[in-house]
Design a protein around this motif. Structure first.
Motif, PDB file in Angstrom:
ATOM      1  N   GLY A  68     -12.123 -19.362  14.266  1.00  0.00           N
ATOM      2  CA  GLY A  68     -11.488 -18.098  14.617  1.00  0.00           C
ATOM      3  C   GLY A  68     -12.184 -16.888  14.027  1.00  0.00           C
ATOM      4  N   ARG A  69     -13.267 -17.130  13.242  1.00  0.00           N
ATOM      5  CA  ARG A  69     -13.960 -16.031  12.576  1.00  0.00           C
ATOM      6  C   ARG A  69     -15.475 -16.132  12.774  1.00  0.00           C
ATOM      7  N   LEU A  70     -15.878 -16.683  13.907  1.00  0.00           N
ATOM      8  CA  LEU A  70     -17.296 -16.828  14.207  1.00  0.00           C
ATOM      9  C   LEU A  70     -17.880 -15.514  14.727  1.00  0.00           C
ATOM     10  N   PHE A  71     -19.208 -15.415  14.670  1.00  0.00           N
ATOM     11  CA  PHE A  71     -19.912 -14.251  15.215  1.00  0.00           C
ATOM     12  C   PHE A  71     -19.822 -14.243  16.744  1.00  0.00           C
ATOM     13  N   PRO A  72     -19.808 -13.062  17.372  1.00  0.00           N
ATOM     14  CA  PRO A  72     -19.886 -12.999  18.837  1.00  0.00           C
ATOM     15  C   PRO A  72     -21.131 -13.701  19.369  1.00  0.00           C
ATOM     16  N   GLU A  73     -22.238 -13.611  18.634  1.00  0.00           N
ATOM     17  CA  GLU A  73     -23.484 -14.255  19.069  1.00  0.00           C
ATOM     18  C   GLU A  73     -23.334 -15.777  19.128  1.00  0.00           C
ATOM     19  N   THR A  74     -22.487 -16.331  18.260  1.00  0.00           N
ATOM     20  CA  THR A  74     -22.265 -17.777  18.275  1.00  0.00           C
ATOM     21  C   THR A  74     -21.497 -18.195  19.516  1.00  0.00           C
ATOM     22  N   TYR A  75     -20.490 -17.413  19.893  1.00  0.00           N
ATOM     23  CA  TYR A  75     -19.750 -17.722  21.120  1.00  0.00           C
ATOM     24  C   TYR A  75     -20.654 -17.595  22.344  1.00  0.00           C
ATOM     25  N   ASP A  76     -21.530 -16.612  22.337  1.00  0.00           N
ATOM     26  CA  ASP A  76     -22.462 -16.444  23.447  1.00  0.00           C
ATOM     27  C   ASP A  76     -23.384 -17.656  23.559  1.00  0.00           C
ATOM     28  N   LEU A  77     -23.896 -18.131  22.431  1.00  0.00           N
ATOM     29  CA  LEU A  77     -24.771 -19.303  22.446  1.00  0.00           C
ATOM     30  C   LEU A  77     -24.004 -20.543  22.894  1.00  0.00           C
ATOM     31  N   TRP A  78     -22.778 -20.666  22.483  1.00  0.00           N
ATOM     32  CA  TRP A  78     -21.908 -21.773  22.912  1.00  0.00           C
ATOM     33  C   TRP A  78     -21.875 -21.842  24.439  1.00  0.00           C
ATOM     34  N   ALA A  79     -21.623 -20.699  25.069  1.00  0.00           N
ATOM     35  CA  ALA A  79     -21.552 -20.653  26.532  1.00  0.00           C
ATOM     36  C   ALA A  79     -22.904 -20.975  27.166  1.00  0.00           C
ATOM     37  N   ARG A  80     -23.983 -20.420  26.612  1.00  0.00           N
ATOM     38  CA  ARG A  80     -25.315 -20.683  27.160  1.00  0.00           C
ATOM     39  C   ARG A  80     -25.696 -22.150  27.029  1.00  0.00           C
ATOM     40  N   THR A  81     -25.286 -22.764  25.932  1.00  0.00           N
ATOM     41  CA  THR A  81     -25.610 -24.170  25.691  1.00  0.00           C
ATOM     42  C   THR A  81     -24.883 -25.063  26.690  1.00  0.00           C
ATOM     43  N   GLU A  82     -23.614 -24.797  26.911  1.00  0.00           N
ATOM     44  CA  GLU A  82     -22.870 -25.593  27.893  1.00  0.00           C
ATOM     45  C   GLU A  82     -23.487 -25.468  29.283  1.00  0.00           C
ATOM     46  N   GLN A  83     -23.890 -24.258  29.620  1.00  0.00           N
ATOM     47  CA  GLN A  83     -24.464 -24.039  30.948  1.00  0.00           C
ATOM     48  C   GLN A  83     -25.806 -24.747  31.098  1.00  0.00           C
ATOM     49  N   LYS A  84     -26.657 -24.644  30.089  1.00  0.00           N
ATOM     50  CA  LYS A  84     -28.000 -25.234  30.191  1.00  0.00           C
ATOM     51  C   LYS A  84     -27.950 -26.754  30.244  1.00  0.00           C
ATOM     52  N   TYR A  85     -27.089 -27.353  29.427  1.00  0.00           N
ATOM     53  CA  TYR A  85     -27.106 -28.812  29.293  1.00  0.00           C
ATOM     54  C   TYR A  85     -26.005 -29.508  30.077  1.00  0.00           C
ATOM     55  N   GLY A  86     -25.176 -28.748  30.774  1.00  0.00           N
ATOM     56  CA  GLY A  86     -24.141 -29.373  31.592  1.00  0.00           C
ATOM     57  C   GLY A  86     -23.175 -30.201  30.793  1.00  0.00           C
ATOM     58  N   VAL A  87     -22.795 -29.690  29.634  1.00  0.00           N
ATOM     59  CA  VAL A  87     -21.894 -30.425  28.747  1.00  0.00           C
ATOM     60  C   VAL A  87     -20.753 -29.511  28.331  1.00  0.00           C
ATOM     61  N   ARG A  88     -19.569 -30.075  28.184  1.00  0.00           N
ATOM     62  CA  ARG A  88     -18.449 -29.329  27.650  1.00  0.00           C
ATOM     63  C   ARG A  88     -18.293 -29.688  26.181  1.00  0.00           C
ATOM     64  N   ILE A  89     -18.398 -28.694  25.334  1.00  0.00           N
ATOM     65  CA  ILE A  89     -18.303 -28.897  23.886  1.00  0.00           C
ATOM     66  C   ILE A  89     -16.858 -28.656  23.477  1.00  0.00           C
ATOM     67  N   LYS A  90     -16.181 -29.708  23.061  1.00  0.00           N
ATOM     68  CA  LYS A  90     -14.753 -29.633  22.766  1.00  0.00           C
ATOM     69  C   LYS A  90     -14.505 -28.854  21.476  1.00  0.00           C
ATOM     70  N   ALA A  91     -13.640 -27.877  21.551  1.00  0.00           N
ATOM     71  CA  ALA A  91     -13.324 -27.046  20.393  1.00  0.00           C
ATOM     72  C   ALA A  91     -12.107 -27.584  19.655  1.00  0.00           C
ATOM     73  N   PHE A  92     -12.197 -27.572  18.338  1.00  0.00           N
ATOM     74  CA  PHE A  92     -11.071 -27.913  17.475  1.00  0.00           C
ATOM     75  C   PHE A  92     -10.740 -26.679  16.644  1.00  0.00           C
ATOM     76  N   TYR A  93      -9.490 -26.236  16.760  1.00  0.00           N
ATOM     77  CA  TYR A  93      -9.060 -24.988  16.137  1.00  0.00           C
ATOM     78  C   TYR A  93      -8.170 -25.281  14.926  1.00  0.00           C
ATOM     79  N   PRO A  94      -8.108 -24.367  13.967  1.00  0.00           N
ATOM     80  CA  PRO A  94      -7.183 -24.553  12.847  1.00  0.00           C
ATOM     81  C   PRO A  94      -5.736 -24.477  13.315  1.00  0.00           C
ATOM     82  N   ASP A  95      -4.875 -25.165  12.605  1.00  0.00           N
ATOM     83  CA  ASP A  95      -3.452 -25.131  12.898  1.00  0.00           C
ATOM     84  C   ASP A  95      -2.920 -23.712  12.689  1.00  0.00           C
ATOM     85  N   ALA A  96      -2.224 -23.179  13.696  1.00  0.00           N
ATOM     86  CA  ALA A  96      -1.775 -21.786  13.648  1.00  0.00           C
ATOM     87  C   ALA A  96      -0.839 -21.527  12.460  1.00  0.00           C
ATOM     88  N   GLU A  97       0.082 -22.438  12.201  1.00  0.00           N
ATOM     89  CA  GLU A  97       1.015 -22.235  11.097  1.00  0.00           C
ATOM     90  C   GLU A  97       0.296 -22.276   9.753  1.00  0.00           C
TER      91      GLU A  97
END
Length: 240
Positions: A68-97
């Motif tokens: 939840g505190r990553l750089f915008p550039e990291t999210y951009d690379l995440w999207a580019r990586t999924e597109q280039k390699y045709g893979v969905r990278i599953k995200a695990f988020y911290p528990d909200a509570e």
């Protein structure tokens, strides 16, 4: 199963040094039964591993810890990586509570004010989500290099993780950063734009800065702490 997995580090550690990166990953997939999870934080090492895994079309799951505190550039690379390699990278988020309780107790940036506070933040945002990402897996691939820190220099290629009851493998352990950068350049692997701006080791935005001239690679992580404390806990055994 765990008794069998305990015996696997020996052949992996014996054979990895003679193999290329792709061969190491194939050998790992052939010898570890069940699920293998690769956790990526989208650093240059992880991008090289992503390329090698997808190039060999290996049955290895992709996961990432979105704190939840990553750089915008990291999210951009995440999207580019999924597109280039045709893979969905599953995200695990911290528990909200848990995040709500953490910030209520220490404030939004309380981690700057003490090692225990920082470790508590890493625990909520990284350690607990990692446990969910690896639940039920028999193998875990991490993008560690031995020359990144003193702690990591003593790691083997593969080990049985007692706390998680799985094989943890670091196929890039004996690679230099220069060798990985060359691999990525030669294979047109997308990398984080922050690398060119002096961010060699990239984590959460509040805890990462660009390096100053002459500083070691991980000096920009948790820079306000002493050098011997710079691990978030993902790659430190519970006993430590």
């Amino acid at each position: 199963m765990s008794e069998f997995l305990r015996t696997l580090p020996n052949p992996l550690n014996a054979r990895f040094p003679q193999k290329s990166l792709s061969e190491r990953l194939v050998f790992l997939r052939q010898n570890v039964p069940g699920r293998i999870v690769f956790t990526t934080s989208f650093g240059i090492e992880d991008q090289a591993l992503t390329h090698a895994i997808r190039s060999e079309n290996l049955n290895i799951e992709f996961a990432t810890l979105d704190t939840g505190r990553l750089f915008p550039e990291t999210y951009d690379l995440w999207a580019r990586t999924e597109q280039k390699y045709g893979v969905r990278i599953k995200a695990f988020y911290p528990d909200a509570e848990a995040v709500q309780a953490l910030t209520a107790k220490q404030g939004i940036n309380g981690f700057y004010h003490g090692l225990d506070l920082r470790k508590a933040c890493c625990g909520v945002r990284k350690i607990e989500p990692l446990a969910r990402a690896l639940s039920g897996a028999q193998g875990w691939i991490a993008g560690l290099r031995g020359d990144q820190s003193g702690h990591r220099s003593g790691m083997p290629f593969a080990e049985f993780d007692e706390g998680r009851s799985l094989i943890k493998a670091s196929p890039l352990l004996d690679f230099s950063r220069e060798a990985i950068a060359d691999f990525c350049a030669d294979n047109q692997v997308p990398v984080n734009d922050l690398h060119e701006r002096g961010f060699l080791s990239i984590g959460c935005a509040p805890c990462t800065r660009a390096l100053l001239p002459g500083e070691p690679e991980r000096a920009g992580r948790w820079w306000w702490e002493s050098e011997d404390k710079k691990e978030c806990g993902l790659h430190v055994a519970a006993a430590e």
